[in-house]
Design a protein around this motif. Structure first.
Motif, PDB file in Angstrom:
ATOM      1  N   ASN A  66      12.288  -8.288  -7.570  1.00 19.97           N
ATOM      2  CA  ASN A  66      11.089  -8.253  -6.723  1.00 19.97           C
ATOM      3  C   ASN A  66      10.919  -9.581  -5.993  1.00 19.97           C
ATOM      4  O   ASN A  66      10.258  -9.636  -4.965  1.00 19.97           O
ATOM      5  CB  ASN A  66       9.837  -7.925  -7.555  1.00 19.97           C
ATOM      6  CG  ASN A  66       9.659  -8.853  -8.730  1.00 19.97           C
ATOM      7  OD1 ASN A  66      10.639  -9.255  -9.374  1.00 19.97           O
ATOM      8  ND2 ASN A  66       8.435  -9.216  -9.036  1.00 19.97           N
ATOM      9  N   ALA A  72      13.396  -6.778  -2.717  1.00 23.05           N
ATOM     10  CA  ALA A  72      14.142  -5.799  -3.512  1.00 23.05           C
ATOM     11  C   ALA A  72      15.640  -6.131  -3.505  1.00 23.05           C
ATOM     12  O   ALA A  72      16.142  -6.777  -2.569  1.00 23.05           O
ATOM     13  CB  ALA A  72      13.922  -4.390  -2.986  1.00 23.05           C
ATOM     14  N   ASN A 104      13.172   0.286   1.291  1.00 23.49           N
ATOM     15  CA  ASN A 104      13.682  -1.069   1.151  1.00 23.49           C
ATOM     16  C   ASN A 104      15.043  -1.266   1.816  1.00 23.49           C
ATOM     17  O   ASN A 104      15.350  -2.348   2.313  1.00 23.49           O
ATOM     18  CB  ASN A 104      13.778  -1.442  -0.335  1.00 23.49           C
ATOM     19  CG  ASN A 104      12.401  -1.619  -0.972  1.00 23.49           C
ATOM     20  OD1 ASN A 104      11.436  -1.971  -0.290  1.00 23.49           O
ATOM     21  ND2 ASN A 104      12.301  -1.381  -2.275  1.00 23.49           N
ATOM     22  N   ALA A 321      10.334  -0.079 -10.269  1.00 21.29           N
ATOM     23  CA  ALA A 321      10.951  -1.244 -10.911  1.00 21.29           C
ATOM     24  C   ALA A 321      10.833  -1.233 -12.434  1.00 21.29           C
ATOM     25  O   ALA A 321      11.616  -1.889 -13.126  1.00 21.29           O
ATOM     26  CB  ALA A 321      10.315  -2.527 -10.366  1.00 21.29           C
ATOM     27  N   GLY A 355      12.297  -4.064  -7.577  1.00 22.54           N
ATOM     28  CA  GLY A 355      11.592  -4.460  -6.367  1.00 22.54           C
ATOM     29  C   GLY A 355      10.098  -4.624  -6.581  1.00 22.54           C
ATOM     30  O   GLY A 355       9.560  -4.212  -7.619  1.00 22.54           O
TER      31      GLY A 355
END
Lengths: 368, 368
Positions: A66, A72, A104, A321, A355
């Protein structure tokens, strides 16, 4: 490009100047929680501060992608794919590159293309949120709109390719992308070695200083296949994690049935994991010498894990995530495995936070 | 205990074994944003990725006390105050310590007391949220309930002191507490020195390697007075930040009028900053050789800064933590000062993120 640890080392050398070496964090509160039997309902009333685990079962090492560029791990694969295209001698600087992700991967491709001076086209549905469109444009990509179905998007991509000669960079089903994402595993293993030099450890393999296990989310499978490829010559066991909601656990179901599931239709809150596993990715993930198992978690378990990461670690992650952490905390099958194989020592587990691209409004919506 | 840089160095030596050395983070997106004229309304539509500032005005160094033990800088002052009580020869291990905060100071005192084997009593209003009560108890403190008014709370404290002999540890108006909080400044300056060894810098004082400015939130003023004391023999200018909502900028108003404002009644979202500045704290903060100015920001500006930290830095902070950043981004008077004094080079500014104790529900409430 073969899928081997050496390829991932090569990819790492190529992309290092362009990516962040993201931190590998620990959190003793989460270690303690995971080492104590839990249900989501229990968690709400647990006063964490006083907990002492019966015996250590988990020690976590969180690889915080993250904090990667564009928020990401996707930046790794995008840079690697474009650098390889430049090396390939095709006139990619004239032709450009194209993709049709709106998530992303789109931002990652736009950033990498801008950095490497390559024109980029991103096909996005007209109904995309303005911030995603603005974000992709801000990285210098040309945004082209399409309808929302995959047929409509693919038609626009074909038209644009015919006009410009732009080369398609797929979001996950691509050897160069997989090797790029696999550098996440390489980096976390190196950081783990440095960390355990300084701190006493649980690992059952003290002489080797390798993680006992690594778990990553599985959407299209680029991250998991890449990480599994990197660890394929080590004792580390690699696992995958998926949401179970509306059949989003296509990879787990495919492994159960012995055949890749080719399409998925789900609105799981883990919106990065709504896609089926790709063909190349499946070849790696379905190889039991590379991936030791894939486990699924409920929406409620994902939210409970996300709450813990935000409130206890003070780290902002997107729902996709935390599926790996949710498996470690709540999946009874996985927890029995760790209890059996980890023994008195427990396991040192690397967890990839894939991410952090969410908004305060989205957090509000999830938890009110 | 005199309030001098040497006292803060001594405090640091005493508390180091018990506290976290929290990270000093940078964020080029926020540097760029702050170096470009902004209003809250502009921010919502800014595609950050492509921004190039006209000239660098701010380079930020975020001291992340949200990653401190118990999630806030308060652990520093609590450990220091209790270690000094132990050194003082009074029988504090029999008598115990007492406080009546229900916020971060209560948890900090409970943790420090448990660690140092001292009984702790925390007087909390009956209406406190169950999680705060559970959290304080989990650190081993005895929670005693009272009514909600300060008279009712103080009556319970007096009764308990009469029964037990417990020694009051105030949340901010205390020299040992101030020196403990001041170690935040010492640590950030040391980390800044190490960082600028590795990276080119803006600072107007390259030979000295000191921060040009530091800004902290002001509630009771323990953190700001401590940090200002630490920097009092350096060229670094120390500033304070407050919410302006319902007169919560008591310190700024006091400086304007030349007299400390003794009471405040506000429900600003920055709930750690609802108290008036203490007497000892005022003596430091109103000394222009120690604190160069105090600036206020609106609720909307605090929310905009909090959004940026969560969404862009991916770091969880509570509203009180970001008032310093909000001043740098939005307070025109402060921005003109930096433009004038920072010149072509701009300023290297240390910003203290004071804490991160919030919940996903509270984030949701703020932004929906």
């Amino acid at each position: 490009m073969d899928l081997s640890p050496a390829s991932i080392q090569e990819a790492y050398t190529l992309i290092t100047p362009h990516i962040h070496r993201t931190p590998l964090l620990t959190c003793s509160t989460l270690d303690t929680l995971a080492s104590t039997p839990q249900s989501v309902a229990d968690l709400a009333n647990t006063p964490f501060a006083g907990l002492e685990p019966a015996h250590p079962r988990f020690r976590f090492f969180f690889k915080c992608e993250n904090y990667q560029r564009i928020g990401a791990f996707k930046a790794r694969g995008a840079f690697h794919a474009l650098i390889r295209l430049l090396q390939g001698g095709e006139d990619v600087r004239t032709r450009g590159v194209i993709t049709h992700s709106s998530g992303n991967h789109a931002q990652a491709l736009a950033l990498a293309a801008k950095t490497l001076d390559i024109p980029a086209y991103v096909v996005m549905p007209e109904i995309s949120t303005p911030s995603k469109i603005a974000g992709t444009r801000a990285h210098g990509a040309t945004v082209v709109f399409s309808g929302s179905t995959s047929e409509e998007r693919e038609a626009v991509v074909r038209d644009l390719q015919a006009q410009t000669g732009a080369i398609l960079v797929p979001p996950y089903d691509d050897a160069n992308v997989i090797c790029g994402q696999g550098t996440t595993g390489l980096e976390m293993q190196a950081q783990y070695e440095a960390l355990v030099e300084q701190t006493p450890r649980l690992s059952v393999h003290p002489e080797q200083k390798v993680l006992d296990a690594v778990i990553t989310p599985i959407g299209g499978g680029g991250l998991n296949a890449g990480v599994a490829t990197y660890f394929s010559d080590k004792t580390t066991k690699v696992f995958g994690a998926e949401p179970s909601f509306e059949g989003a656990d296509d990879c787990r179901r495919g492994l159960e049935g012995g055949v890749r599931v080719e399409s998925v239709k789900t609105l799981t809150i883990a919106d990065g994991l709504r896609t089926p596993v790709g063909i190349l990715n499946w070849a790696v993930i379905s190889d039991p010498s590379k991936v030791a198992g894939v486990y699924a978690v409920t929406e409620e378990q994902i939210k409970a894990a996300m709450r813990l990461v935000l409130e206890r670690m003070k780290v902002v992650v997107e729902p996709s995530a935390v599926v790996g952490l949710a498996v470690c905390l709540f999946n009874e099958e996985f927890r029995r495995l760790v209890e059996k194989e980890g023994g008195d020592q427990g396991w040192d587990v690397g967890i990839v936070f894939s991410g952090g691209n969410t908004t305060v409004e989205a957090i509000g919506k999830l938890f009110t």
